[in-house]
Design a protein around this motif. Structure first.
Motif, PDB file in Angstrom:
ATOM      1  N   GLY A 109       0.759  -1.244   0.000  1.00 47.94           N
ATOM      2  CA  GLY A 109       0.000   0.000   0.000  1.00 47.94           C
ATOM      3  C   GLY A 109       0.785   1.286   0.000  1.00 47.94           C
ATOM      4  O   GLY A 109       0.496   2.196   0.799  1.00 47.94           O
ATOM      5  N   HIS A 110       1.765   1.403  -0.862  1.00 48.11           N
ATOM      6  CA  HIS A 110       2.418   2.694  -1.092  1.00 48.11           C
ATOM      7  C   HIS A 110       1.557   3.450  -2.110  1.00 48.11           C
ATOM      8  O   HIS A 110       1.889   3.560  -3.288  1.00 48.11           O
ATOM      9  N   HIS A 111       0.437   3.962  -1.605  1.00 45.39           N
ATOM     10  CA  HIS A 111      -0.617   4.433  -2.500  1.00 45.39           C
ATOM     11  C   HIS A 111      -0.265   5.703  -3.254  1.00 45.39           C
ATOM     12  O   HIS A 111      -0.948   6.069  -4.203  1.00 45.39           O
ATOM     13  N   ARG A 112       0.816   6.372  -2.874  1.00 44.08           N
ATOM     14  CA  ARG A 112       1.176   7.592  -3.602  1.00 44.08           C
ATOM     15  C   ARG A 112       1.556   7.300  -5.050  1.00 44.08           C
ATOM     16  O   ARG A 112       1.455   8.168  -5.907  1.00 44.08           O
ATOM     17  N   ARG A 113       2.009   6.102  -5.321  1.00 44.37           N
ATOM     18  CA  ARG A 113       2.324   5.741  -6.706  1.00 44.37           C
ATOM     19  C   ARG A 113       1.063   5.725  -7.569  1.00 44.37           C
ATOM     20  O   ARG A 113       1.156   5.746  -8.798  1.00 44.37           O
ATOM     21  N   HIS A 114      -0.104   5.694  -6.907  1.00 43.05           N
ATOM     22  CA  HIS A 114      -1.376   5.701  -7.635  1.00 43.05           C
ATOM     23  C   HIS A 114      -1.973   7.098  -7.710  1.00 43.05           C
ATOM     24  O   HIS A 114      -3.065   7.280  -8.255  1.00 43.05           O
ATOM     25  N   HIS A 115      -1.283   8.080  -7.166  1.00 46.23           N
ATOM     26  CA  HIS A 115      -1.773   9.462  -7.130  1.00 46.23           C
ATOM     27  C   HIS A 115      -1.581  10.091  -8.512  1.00 46.23           C
ATOM     28  O   HIS A 115      -0.492  10.049  -9.081  1.00 46.23           O
ATOM     29  N   ALA A 116      -2.648  10.692  -9.052  1.00 49.43           N
ATOM     30  CA  ALA A 116      -2.589  11.252 -10.406  1.00 49.43           C
ATOM     31  C   ALA A 116      -1.508  12.323 -10.534  1.00 49.43           C
ATOM     32  O   ALA A 116      -0.801  12.389 -11.547  1.00 49.43           O
ATOM     33  N   ALA A 117      -1.352  13.168  -9.510  1.00 51.20           N
ATOM     34  CA  ALA A 117      -0.341  14.230  -9.580  1.00 51.20           C
ATOM     35  C   ALA A 117       1.066  13.657  -9.512  1.00 51.20           C
ATOM     36  O   ALA A 117       2.001  14.198 -10.123  1.00 51.20           O
ATOM     37  N   VAL A 118       1.256  12.555  -8.780  1.00 47.42           N
ATOM     38  CA  VAL A 118       2.562  11.891  -8.741  1.00 47.42           C
ATOM     39  C   VAL A 118       2.900  11.322 -10.115  1.00 47.42           C
ATOM     40  O   VAL A 118       4.040  11.406 -10.575  1.00 47.42           O
ATOM     41  N   ALA A 119       1.905  10.752 -10.787  1.00 50.16           N
ATOM     42  CA  ALA A 119       2.122  10.245 -12.143  1.00 50.16           C
ATOM     43  C   ALA A 119       2.553  11.376 -13.074  1.00 50.16           C
ATOM     44  O   ALA A 119       3.436  11.191 -13.929  1.00 50.16           O
ATOM     45  N   GLN A 120       1.948  12.556 -12.903  1.00 52.61           N
ATOM     46  CA  GLN A 120       2.345  13.712 -13.713  1.00 52.61           C
ATOM     47  C   GLN A 120       3.778  14.122 -13.415  1.00 52.61           C
ATOM     48  O   GLN A 120       4.542  14.441 -14.324  1.00 52.61           O
ATOM     49  N   LEU A 121       4.132  14.131 -12.128  1.00 52.08           N
ATOM     50  CA  LEU A 121       5.494  14.503 -11.743  1.00 52.08           C
ATOM     51  C   LEU A 121       6.512  13.540 -12.338  1.00 52.08           C
ATOM     52  O   LEU A 121       7.529  13.966 -12.898  1.00 52.08           O
ATOM     53  N   LYS A 122       6.241  12.246 -12.240  1.00 55.59           N
ATOM     54  CA  LYS A 122       7.166  11.256 -12.792  1.00 55.59           C
ATOM     55  C   LYS A 122       7.301  11.424 -14.304  1.00 55.59           C
ATOM     56  O   LYS A 122       8.410  11.364 -14.855  1.00 55.59           O
ATOM     57  N   SER A 123       6.171  11.648 -14.972  1.00 48.64           N
ATOM     58  CA  SER A 123       6.202  11.854 -16.417  1.00 48.64           C
ATOM     59  C   SER A 123       6.998  13.103 -16.781  1.00 48.64           C
ATOM     60  O   SER A 123       7.764  13.105 -17.756  1.00 48.64           O
ATOM     61  N   LEU A 124       6.850  14.146 -15.978  1.00 47.82           N
ATOM     62  CA  LEU A 124       7.581  15.396 -16.221  1.00 47.82           C
ATOM     63  C   LEU A 124       9.083  15.171 -16.111  1.00 47.82           C
ATOM     64  O   LEU A 124       9.864  15.618 -16.968  1.00 47.82           O
ATOM     65  N   LEU A 125       9.504  14.445 -15.085  1.00 48.32           N
ATOM     66  CA  LEU A 125      10.929  14.164 -14.909  1.00 48.32           C
ATOM     67  C   LEU A 125      11.459  13.294 -16.043  1.00 48.32           C
ATOM     68  O   LEU A 125      12.553  13.536 -16.573  1.00 48.32           O
ATOM     69  N   GLU A 126      10.673  12.282 -16.419  1.00 46.38           N
ATOM     70  CA  GLU A 126      11.125  11.369 -17.475  1.00 46.38           C
ATOM     71  C   GLU A 126      11.167  12.045 -18.840  1.00 46.38           C
ATOM     72  O   GLU A 126      11.898  11.608 -19.730  1.00 46.38           O
ATOM     73  N   SER A 127      10.399  13.123 -19.003  1.00 42.42           N
ATOM     74  CA  SER A 127      10.406  13.861 -20.275  1.00 42.42           C
ATOM     75  C   SER A 127      11.658  14.708 -20.459  1.00 42.42           C
ATOM     76  O   SER A 127      11.906  15.222 -21.556  1.00 42.42           O
ATOM     77  N   GLY A 128      12.430  14.874 -19.387  1.00 45.51           N
ATOM     78  CA  GLY A 128      13.626  15.718 -19.458  1.00 45.51           C
ATOM     79  C   GLY A 128      13.342  17.190 -19.263  1.00 45.51           C
ATOM     80  O   GLY A 128      14.199  18.031 -19.559  1.00 45.51           O
ATOM     81  N   ALA A 129      12.171  17.523 -18.731  1.00 45.45           N
ATOM     82  CA  ALA A 129      11.781  18.931 -18.585  1.00 45.45           C
ATOM     83  C   ALA A 129      12.742  19.715 -17.708  1.00 45.45           C
ATOM     84  O   ALA A 129      12.926  20.922 -17.909  1.00 45.45           O
ATOM     85  N   ILE A 130      13.375  19.064 -16.719  1.00 46.39           N
ATOM     86  CA  ILE A 130      14.355  19.770 -15.890  1.00 46.39           C
ATOM     87  C   ILE A 130      15.763  19.209 -16.104  1.00 46.39           C
ATOM     88  O   ILE A 130      16.682  19.484 -15.332  1.00 46.39           O
ATOM     89  N   GLY A 131      15.944  18.449 -17.186  1.00 47.29           N
ATOM     90  CA  GLY A 131      17.239  17.842 -17.447  1.00 47.29           C
ATOM     91  C   GLY A 131      17.473  16.653 -16.525  1.00 47.29           C
ATOM     92  O   GLY A 131      16.534  15.950 -16.137  1.00 47.29           O
ATOM     93  N   GLN A 132      18.721  16.440 -16.142  1.00 49.98           N
ATOM     94  CA  GLN A 132      19.057  15.342 -15.240  1.00 49.98           C
ATOM     95  C   GLN A 132      18.766  15.754 -13.800  1.00 49.98           C
ATOM     96  O   GLN A 132      19.329  16.728 -13.302  1.00 49.98           O
ATOM     97  N   PRO A 133      17.884  15.041 -13.101  1.00 46.41           N
ATOM     98  CA  PRO A 133      17.616  15.385 -11.695  1.00 46.41           C
ATOM     99  C   PRO A 133      18.872  15.207 -10.843  1.00 46.41           C
ATOM    100  O   PRO A 133      19.551  14.178 -10.920  1.00 46.41           O
ATOM    101  N   LEU A 134      19.161  16.212 -10.030  1.00 44.72           N
ATOM    102  CA  LEU A 134      20.357  16.182  -9.203  1.00 44.72           C
ATOM    103  C   LEU A 134      20.058  16.249  -7.714  1.00 44.72           C
ATOM    104  O   LEU A 134      20.728  15.607  -6.913  1.00 44.72           O
ATOM    105  N   LEU A 135      19.068  17.067  -7.353  1.00 44.71           N
ATOM    106  CA  LEU A 135      18.767  17.311  -5.949  1.00 44.71           C
ATOM    107  C   LEU A 135      17.272  17.257  -5.694  1.00 44.71           C
ATOM    108  O   LEU A 135      16.479  17.666  -6.538  1.00 44.71           O
ATOM    109  N   ALA A 136      16.908  16.789  -4.504  1.00 43.54           N
ATOM    110  CA  ALA A 136      15.519  16.880  -4.048  1.00 43.54           C
ATOM    111  C   ALA A 136      15.547  17.300  -2.586  1.00 43.54           C
ATOM    112  O   ALA A 136      16.367  16.807  -1.799  1.00 43.54           O
TER     113      ALA A 136
END
Length: 328
Positions: A109-136
């Motif tokens: 039950g790590h239900h955040r992986r099912h969160h629509a906004a989390v899916a958008q965030l992951k897609s945004l990162l995978e699209s290269g919108a901010i380049g290579q992620p370095l820091l969080a």
């Protein structure tokens, strides 16, 4: 799918309410030795269940997960196991072995992986919108009411916000950035003085080269946290504030607002700000719908017990790193 719900605590009650409203799920029983309800047949234990079922939600305290999973596997029930998958790696291995022997499927039950906004965030990162992620940089700081700790198991070490809350943050960061290779941390129990950490900070290093910091407290009345920012938990007041900032070689993004900063080649240029429209859903319902598909063999579990074990491994490492001396 004929479903049982084991455990009627805070999260188990929410699972029950949502499952009763999902068309493809038929809730055939609830299992809890102390808390009772009248919606469906009630049983005191897994062994007492005398009806047919396909699957079970295990929302009992984490130190009971392995025992309950082994009992459920013997009955041939697929399992949705609340996070953390177990209280120890050995217990997680027991769950994995039991499910493998019985040929039943697991979803954790790590239900955040099912969160629509989390899916958008992951897609945004995978699209290269901010380049290579370095820091969080992440802040989870919520003040739990005193009554929260009236439940005996929460009053001791098992009530640590690392195992109860940060496990979600660790899984989210693993989902976004991949495997963790190193953990460091500090912590204290300066407010309540109980035998557990209540505030601290952890630093994670990822195999990808990215680094992340998590500042946390369950004694701070702040507006920052996943639940507060997204408003997804009805028990936690919504603030709409960003609690996670991710920086990459070509820009940055804040979550949950999905505010994107881009267009600056270096520090001499002003980045451009754009806010992505965030999708909404009820992640616990999305998780139950996914679980039904997993049980039917129509989907692969988004978070298997094996994957959840990796999150547990990192979370236990954080717990050890941040434990105050008097709670160690």
């Amino acid at each position: 799918m004929k479903l049982l719900v084991a455990g009627l605590g805070l999260i188990g009650t929410r699972h029950l309410q949502h499952a009763l409203a999902v068309p493809q799920i038929d809730v055939v029983g609830v299992i809890d030795p102390a808390q009772h309800q009248d919606s469906v047949p009630h049983f005191a234990s897994i062994e007492a269940v005398d009806l047919d079922a396909d699957a079970i939600v295990i929302a009992t305290p984490s130190h009971l997960h392995a025992d309950h999973a082994e009992a459920a596997a013997k009955r041939g029930w697929h399992m949705l196991i609340e996070k953390p998958v177990a209280h120890s790696l050995d217990a997680a291995d027991r769950i994995i072995a039991a499910a493998t022997r019985a040929g039943v499927r697991t979803l954790v039950g790590h239900h955040r992986r099912h969160h629509a906004a989390v899916a958008q965030l992951k897609s945004l990162l995978e699209s290269g919108a901010i380049g290579q992620p370095l820091l969080a940089s992440m802040i989870w700081a919520m003040k739990k009411p005193d009554a929260y700790f009236d439940v005996p198991w929460r009053a001791g070490p098992d009530g640590s916000p690392v195992m109860l809350n940060l496990v979600h943050e660790v899984d989210l960061l693993r989902y976004l950035f991949g495997d963790v290779t190193a953990v460091r941390g500090v912590g204290s129990n300066a407010v309540r003085g109980a035998a557990r950490v209540e505030s601290g900070a952890a630093v994670l290093q990822f195999a990808s080269g990215a680094s992340a910091s998590i500042a946390f407290s369950d004694a701070s009345a702040s507006p920052f946290g996943f639940e507060a920012g997204t408003g997804e938990n009805p028990n936690i007041a919504a603030t709409g504030q960003d609690y996670l900032h991710i920086c990459g070689t070509n820009g940055a993004v804040a979550f949950p607002s999905l505010t994107l900063w881009s267009g600056a080649r270096d520090w001499s240029e002003t980045p451009q700000r754009a806010v992505q429209k965030s999708a909404t859903n009820v992640p616990l319902i999305a998780q139950l719908e996914h679980f039904a598909q997993v049980c039917a063999g129509q989907a692969t579990a988004l978070v298997s017990a094996q994957d959840a074990r990796k999150t547990l491994d990192v979370t236990l490492a954080i717990e050890a790193a941040v434990a105050p001396k008097e709670a160690a």
